[in-house]
Design a protein around this motif. Structure first.
Motif, PDB file in Angstrom:
ATOM      1  N   HIS A 192       0.860  -1.192   0.000  1.00  0.00           N
ATOM      2  CA  HIS A 192       0.000   0.000   0.000  1.00  0.00           C
ATOM      3  C   HIS A 192       0.889   1.233   0.000  1.00  0.00           C
ATOM      4  O   HIS A 192       2.112   1.109   0.006  1.00  0.00           O
ATOM      5  N   ASP A 234       6.018   3.825   5.389  1.00  0.00           N
ATOM      6  CA  ASP A 234       6.752   2.873   6.232  1.00  0.00           C
ATOM      7  C   ASP A 234       6.861   1.506   5.545  1.00  0.00           C
ATOM      8  O   ASP A 234       7.433   0.565   6.101  1.00  0.00           O
ATOM      9  N   HIS A 235       6.312   1.399   4.313  1.00  0.00           N
ATOM     10  CA  HIS A 235       6.376   0.160   3.538  1.00  0.00           C
ATOM     11  C   HIS A 235       7.099   0.325   2.202  1.00  0.00           C
ATOM     12  O   HIS A 235       7.297  -0.650   1.488  1.00  0.00           O
ATOM     13  N   ASP A 245      -0.941  -3.859   5.786  1.00  0.00           N
ATOM     14  CA  ASP A 245      -1.553  -3.266   6.982  1.00  0.00           C
ATOM     15  C   ASP A 245      -3.058  -3.521   7.085  1.00  0.00           C
ATOM     16  O   ASP A 245      -3.729  -2.949   7.944  1.00  0.00           O
ATOM     17  N   HIS A 291       2.698  -5.088  10.405  1.00  0.00           N
ATOM     18  CA  HIS A 291       3.610  -4.813  11.518  1.00  0.00           C
ATOM     19  C   HIS A 291       3.373  -5.884  12.575  1.00  0.00           C
ATOM     20  O   HIS A 291       2.261  -6.378  12.714  1.00  0.00           O
TER      21      HIS A 291
HETATM   22 ZN   LIG Z   1       2.441   0.335   8.130  1.00  0.00          ZN
END
Ligand SMILES: [Zn+2]
Length: 362
Positions: free
Chosen positions: A103, A107-108, A242, A278
């Motif tokens: 996505h 943070d990915h 996520d 996560h």
């Molecule tokens: Zn994330």
């Protein structure tokens, strides 16, 4: 105000300091050292080391075929992506041929450029909505990030928050704890460059990397408009992005009513191992069902309130939130861990908000 599209930076830079300092406690149950889990022969999940800066990195999954390697998510910090690449090179001499961004949250995918530099013939896959969102948002993130981190560091050093409010003595101590992580992050993000996905898909994409089938699927909207999952049919492994964050869901963004259907679609897949976006690896579907039940609870209660109020576009969140009680779920997610309980409460506040927004936008 939270910028819901920017979870990587949201906790440190877009929240009031009070919320930031809560967020400085363990996030998503993951702090400390990098952890590598072997899921099957040639399939590994990596939970990354998180700095004490309140910015947790997404998990990375590595799938090794006879010809090439398929990686799911390039994580938050380029230094972590470099560590992962070094590890992959120890596992195999085959190149990484494919990288999927599950996505658009950074943070990915901040590590995309690091992978492209290491493997120049790399194909970076994303669902078409994810590419659109990344192209819209990531270049600005990368431009603003270092400036905002530097401003936060300067404010903390002067005993103030990002808005110039003087810190209390307790907050000053917590700000001191955050400073080394923020300084390290500033050093990394100065050189960050954007790398867009190079191949998009709408509903599904099956890739054979040599004696190993990797199925990429968009099962509907959930956490974002373009959530993608990866399914390995032979190994019965599912990589959820996520759509599932363990142990506290990520509900600062998304479409809860549609998310429930997406999770139901996911539950149809014959999976014994689930890698969440996560947090620790899941070994059955019980957490998936728990998250679906939580979302259903929010949707049902918000809709019941809307039936009382009428057209949601003419009403505000404030008229809704008091009518929704998700505390019966708290112990199921957080147990008796005080930090997780606080995170759960913060999460449900936002879940109610996005549930109301979803209903109001219909
Ligand atoms: Zn994330």
């Amino acid at each position: 105000m939270i910028r819901t599209y920017d979870p990587g930076l949201r906790r440190s830079f877009y929240l009031s300091l009070g919320a930031l300092l809560i967020a400085a406690t363990p996030l998503f149950g993951v702090t400390g050292e990098r952890q590598v889990t072997k899921l099957a022969d040639g399939v590994y999940a990596i939970q990354h080391k998180n700095l004490n800066d309140g910015n947790p990195s997404g998990n990375t999954t590595v799938i090794i075929g006879d010809r090439e390697v398929f990686v799911v998510d390039s994580c938050y910090r380029p230094s972590s992506a470099r560590e992962d690449i070094a590890q992959i090179r120890q596992w195999t001499d085959k190149p990484v041929g494919y990288l999927l961004n599950t996505h658009f949250h950074n943070d990915h995918n901040n590590g995309n450029k690091t992978y492209m530099d290491a493997f120049p013939s790399l194909v970076i896959i994303a669902q078409e909505e994810t590419k659109k969102d990344m192209d819209l948002i990531q270049p600005g993130n990368i431009e603003r990030g270092p400036k905002e981190i530097a401003a936060t560091i300067a404010a903390f050093r002067q005993g103030k928050d990002q808005r110039g409010r003087p810190l209390t003595e307790d907050e000053k101590k917590e700000a001191q704890d955050l400073l080394p992580g923020l300084e390290e992050l500033l050093g990394e993000f100065k050189d960050l460059a954007y790398q867009s996905p190079t191949l998009t898909f709408a509903d599904k994409l099956d890739v054979n990397i040599g004696n190993r089938e990797v199925q990429v699927k968009h099962l509907g909207r959930g956490n974002t408009p373009g959530d993608a999952i990866v399914y390995l049919p032979k190994e019965k492994i599912l990589v959820a992005g996520d759509l599932l964050v363990n142990p506290i869901p990520y509900t600062y963004d998304g479409y809860p009513a549609e998310w429930i259907h997406t999770l139901q679609n996911m539950a149809q897949l014959d999976a014994q191992t689930i890698v969440p976006g996560h947090g620790p690896i899941l070994h059955d579907k019980s957490y998936l069902y728990l998250v679906a039940a939580l979302l259903q609870g929010a949707v049902d209660q918000v809709r019941a309130r809307i039936r009382q109020l009428g057209f949601p576009g003419a009403h505000s969140m404030d008229e809704v939130k008091g009518s929704v009680d998700l505390t019966p779920f708290r112990a199921k997610f957080a147990g008796d861990n005080k930090d997780l309980q606080a995170e759960f409460d913060d999460m449900t506040d936002h879940l109610v908000k996005i549930t109301f927004n979803e209903a109001a936008q219909r």
